[in-house]
Design a protein around this motif. Structure first.
Motif, PDB file in Angstrom:
ATOM      1  N   ASN A  18     -29.443  31.592 -14.422  1.00  0.00           N
ATOM      2  CA  ASN A  18     -29.670  30.229 -13.822  1.00  0.00           C
ATOM      3  C   ASN A  18     -29.584  28.966 -12.880  1.00  0.00           C
ATOM      4  O   ASN A  18     -30.711  28.336 -12.136  1.00  0.00           O
ATOM      5  CB  ASN A  18     -31.232  30.169 -13.991  1.00  0.00           C
ATOM      6  N   LYS A  19     -28.566  28.776 -13.140  1.00  0.00           N
ATOM      7  CA  LYS A  19     -27.978  27.337 -12.505  1.00  0.00           C
ATOM      8  C   LYS A  19     -26.869  27.631 -11.605  1.00  0.00           C
ATOM      9  O   LYS A  19     -26.019  28.599 -11.017  1.00  0.00           O
ATOM     10  CB  LYS A  19     -26.648  26.919 -13.694  1.00  0.00           C
ATOM     11  N   TYR A  20     -26.622  26.937 -10.596  1.00  0.00           N
ATOM     12  CA  TYR A  20     -26.248  26.979  -9.954  1.00  0.00           C
ATOM     13  C   TYR A  20     -24.995  26.341  -9.583  1.00  0.00           C
ATOM     14  O   TYR A  20     -24.795  25.518  -8.617  1.00  0.00           O
ATOM     15  CB  TYR A  20     -26.421  27.134  -8.195  1.00  0.00           C
ATOM     16  N   GLU A  21     -24.471  25.172  -9.903  1.00  0.00           N
ATOM     17  CA  GLU A  21     -23.242  24.201 -10.036  1.00  0.00           C
ATOM     18  C   GLU A  21     -22.198  24.686  -9.556  1.00  0.00           C
ATOM     19  O   GLU A  21     -21.575  24.713  -8.769  1.00  0.00           O
ATOM     20  CB  GLU A  21     -22.940  23.791 -11.301  1.00  0.00           C
ATOM     21  N   ILE A  22     -21.736  26.665  -9.389  1.00  0.00           N
ATOM     22  CA  ILE A  22     -20.950  27.215  -9.800  1.00  0.00           C
ATOM     23  C   ILE A  22     -20.936  28.473  -9.477  1.00  0.00           C
ATOM     24  O   ILE A  22     -21.835  29.155  -9.884  1.00  0.00           O
ATOM     25  CB  ILE A  22     -20.121  27.369 -11.359  1.00  0.00           C
ATOM     26  N   CYS A  23     -20.255  28.083  -7.700  1.00  0.00           N
ATOM     27  CA  CYS A  23     -20.353  29.664  -7.855  1.00  0.00           C
ATOM     28  C   CYS A  23     -19.020  30.610  -7.536  1.00  0.00           C
ATOM     29  O   CYS A  23     -17.677  29.478  -7.244  1.00  0.00           O
ATOM     30  CB  CYS A  23     -20.576  30.186  -5.834  1.00  0.00           C
ATOM     31  N   ILE A  24     -18.725  31.596  -8.168  1.00  0.00           N
ATOM     32  CA  ILE A  24     -17.212  31.695  -7.953  1.00  0.00           C
ATOM     33  C   ILE A  24     -17.288  33.056  -7.259  1.00  0.00           C
ATOM     34  O   ILE A  24     -18.620  34.566  -6.968  1.00  0.00           O
ATOM     35  CB  ILE A  24     -16.711  32.961  -9.748  1.00  0.00           C
ATOM     36  N   VAL A  25     -15.940  33.503  -6.108  1.00  0.00           N
ATOM     37  CA  VAL A  25     -16.433  34.795  -5.205  1.00  0.00           C
ATOM     38  C   VAL A  25     -14.977  35.410  -5.810  1.00  0.00           C
ATOM     39  O   VAL A  25     -14.298  34.892  -5.747  1.00  0.00           O
ATOM     40  CB  VAL A  25     -15.918  33.866  -4.144  1.00  0.00           C
ATOM     41  N   TYR A  26     -15.573  36.215  -5.193  1.00  0.00           N
ATOM     42  CA  TYR A  26     -14.469  37.709  -6.144  1.00  0.00           C
ATOM     43  C   TYR A  26     -15.310  39.008  -4.993  1.00  0.00           C
ATOM     44  O   TYR A  26     -15.673  38.874  -3.813  1.00  0.00           O
ATOM     45  CB  TYR A  26     -15.110  38.138  -7.325  1.00  0.00           C
ATOM     46  N   ALA A  27     -13.750  40.157  -4.827  1.00  0.00           N
ATOM     47  CA  ALA A  27     -13.961  40.796  -3.970  1.00  0.00           C
ATOM     48  C   ALA A  27     -13.739  42.041  -4.788  1.00  0.00           C
ATOM     49  O   ALA A  27     -13.346  42.499  -5.773  1.00  0.00           O
ATOM     50  CB  ALA A  27     -12.914  40.504  -3.393  1.00  0.00           C
ATOM     51  N   ASN A  28     -14.569  43.597  -4.673  1.00  0.00           N
ATOM     52  CA  ASN A  28     -14.045  44.659  -5.248  1.00  0.00           C
ATOM     53  C   ASN A  28     -13.961  45.208  -3.934  1.00  0.00           C
ATOM     54  O   ASN A  28     -14.037  45.505  -2.645  1.00  0.00           O
ATOM     55  CB  ASN A  28     -15.580  45.287  -5.883  1.00  0.00           C
ATOM     56  N   ILE A  29     -13.005  46.302  -4.490  1.00  0.00           N
ATOM     57  CA  ILE A  29     -12.285  47.423  -3.141  1.00  0.00           C
ATOM     58  C   ILE A  29     -13.726  49.107  -3.136  1.00  0.00           C
ATOM     59  O   ILE A  29     -14.067  49.859  -2.358  1.00  0.00           O
ATOM     60  CB  ILE A  29     -11.308  48.732  -3.270  1.00  0.00           C
ATOM     61  N   LYS A  35     -20.070  48.732 -10.771  1.00  0.00           N
ATOM     62  CA  LYS A  35     -18.529  48.292 -11.138  1.00  0.00           C
ATOM     63  C   LYS A  35     -18.777  46.440 -10.439  1.00  0.00           C
ATOM     64  O   LYS A  35     -18.499  45.404 -10.514  1.00  0.00           O
ATOM     65  CB  LYS A  35     -17.568  48.884 -10.068  1.00  0.00           C
ATOM     66  N   ASN A  36     -20.122  46.534 -10.159  1.00  0.00           N
ATOM     67  CA  ASN A  36     -20.181  45.025  -9.653  1.00  0.00           C
ATOM     68  C   ASN A  36     -19.573  43.851 -10.215  1.00  0.00           C
ATOM     69  O   ASN A  36     -19.655  43.033  -9.260  1.00  0.00           O
ATOM     70  CB  ASN A  36     -22.291  45.448  -9.773  1.00  0.00           C
ATOM     71  N   TRP A  37     -19.869  44.176 -11.017  1.00  0.00           N
ATOM     72  CA  TRP A  37     -18.948  42.301 -12.531  1.00  0.00           C
ATOM     73  C   TRP A  37     -18.317  42.243 -12.768  1.00  0.00           C
ATOM     74  O   TRP A  37     -17.488  41.398 -13.347  1.00  0.00           O
ATOM     75  CB  TRP A  37     -20.310  42.005 -12.885  1.00  0.00           C
ATOM     76  N   LYS A  38     -17.011  43.722 -12.421  1.00  0.00           N
ATOM     77  CA  LYS A  38     -15.880  43.637 -12.644  1.00  0.00           C
ATOM     78  C   LYS A  38     -14.946  43.502 -11.723  1.00  0.00           C
ATOM     79  O   LYS A  38     -14.997  43.813 -10.386  1.00  0.00           O
ATOM     80  CB  LYS A  38     -15.499  44.944 -13.385  1.00  0.00           C
ATOM     81  N   THR A  39     -13.675  42.939 -11.618  1.00  0.00           N
ATOM     82  CA  THR A  39     -12.810  42.883 -10.282  1.00  0.00           C
ATOM     83  C   THR A  39     -11.834  42.320 -11.308  1.00  0.00           C
ATOM     84  O   THR A  39     -11.239  42.193 -11.758  1.00  0.00           O
ATOM     85  CB  THR A  39     -13.457  41.392  -9.199  1.00  0.00           C
ATOM     86  N   GLN A  40     -10.705  42.694  -9.994  1.00  0.00           N
ATOM     87  CA  GLN A  40      -8.483  41.822 -10.050  1.00  0.00           C
ATOM     88  C   GLN A  40      -8.955  41.151  -8.986  1.00  0.00           C
ATOM     89  O   GLN A  40      -7.575  41.042  -8.701  1.00  0.00           O
ATOM     90  CB  GLN A  40      -8.383  43.722 -10.006  1.00  0.00           C
ATOM     91  N   LEU A  41      -9.249  40.674  -8.138  1.00  0.00           N
ATOM     92  CA  LEU A  41      -9.646  40.068  -7.173  1.00  0.00           C
ATOM     93  C   LEU A  41     -10.233  38.987  -7.177  1.00  0.00           C
ATOM     94  O   LEU A  41     -11.875  38.904  -6.928  1.00  0.00           O
ATOM     95  CB  LEU A  41      -8.890  40.479  -5.826  1.00  0.00           C
ATOM     96  N   LYS A  54      -4.235  40.797 -13.204  1.00  0.00           N
ATOM     97  CA  LYS A  54      -2.827  42.541 -13.304  1.00  0.00           C
ATOM     98  C   LYS A  54      -4.419  42.872 -14.476  1.00  0.00           C
ATOM     99  O   LYS A  54      -3.782  44.275 -15.106  1.00  0.00           O
ATOM    100  CB  LYS A  54      -1.941  41.405 -14.101  1.00  0.00           C
ATOM    101  N   SER A  55      -4.910  42.560 -14.981  1.00  0.00           N
ATOM    102  CA  SER A  55      -5.951  43.587 -15.807  1.00  0.00           C
ATOM    103  C   SER A  55      -7.478  42.942 -14.973  1.00  0.00           C
ATOM    104  O   SER A  55      -7.845  41.494 -14.503  1.00  0.00           O
ATOM    105  CB  SER A  55      -6.028  43.126 -17.462  1.00  0.00           C
ATOM    106  N   GLU A  56      -8.410  44.212 -15.580  1.00  0.00           N
ATOM    107  CA  GLU A  56      -9.815  43.534 -14.290  1.00  0.00           C
ATOM    108  C   GLU A  56     -10.535  43.013 -15.314  1.00  0.00           C
ATOM    109  O   GLU A  56     -10.896  42.721 -16.774  1.00  0.00           O
ATOM    110  CB  GLU A  56     -11.019  45.030 -14.808  1.00  0.00           C
ATOM    111  N   LYS A  57     -11.149  41.931 -14.613  1.00  0.00           N
ATOM    112  CA  LYS A  57     -12.053  41.082 -14.845  1.00  0.00           C
ATOM    113  C   LYS A  57     -13.220  41.263 -14.919  1.00  0.00           C
ATOM    114  O   LYS A  57     -14.039  41.461 -14.183  1.00  0.00           O
ATOM    115  CB  LYS A  57     -11.996  39.063 -14.673  1.00  0.00           C
ATOM    116  N   SER A  58     -14.058  40.620 -16.051  1.00  0.00           N
ATOM    117  CA  SER A  58     -15.785  41.340 -15.686  1.00  0.00           C
ATOM    118  C   SER A  58     -15.651  39.394 -15.603  1.00  0.00           C
ATOM    119  O   SER A  58     -15.794  38.462 -16.945  1.00  0.00           O
ATOM    120  CB  SER A  58     -16.101  41.552 -17.476  1.00  0.00           C
TER     121      SER A  58
END
Length: 92
Positions: A18-29, A35-41, A54-58
């Motif tokens: 519920n906090k908005y101090e940090i917004c992490i921007v990521y991308a998926n193909i 897979k919404n919350w997993k990425t390699q970008l 180099k490995s997928e991050k949740s």
């Protein structure tokens, strides 16, 4: 950008809990809901660069569970993952 392999890239924001101090921007193909919350970008807003992991991050690992808005988890991730060439590649 071999990872993209001519695929559409979906750029998404991630807010932790519920906090908005940090917004992490990521991308998926893959725009698959599972897979919404997993990425390699992931975008490092501190240095203005995209990184290929180099490995997928949740992204849920950044969730705020100690009241700090997830900032410490992000700082540790930048220090221990994005700054380690064996774990992430900076894309120019």
């Amino acid at each position: 950008w071999e990872y993209l392999n001519n695929n559409v890239c979906y750029i998404k924001p991630f807010f932790n809990f519920n906090k908005y101090e940090i917004c992490i921007v990521y991308a998926n193909i893959d725009n698959n809901v599972s897979k919404n919350w997993k990425t390699q970008l992931i975008f490092n807003h501190d240095d203005g660069h995209w990184y290929f992991l180099k490995s997928e991050k949740s992204l849920t690992t950044f969730n705020d569970n100690k009241g700090d808005g997830g900032q410490k988890k992000w700082d540790d991730f930048v220090k221990n993952t994005l700054n380690d060439p064996s774990k992430a590649v900076k894309l120019d």
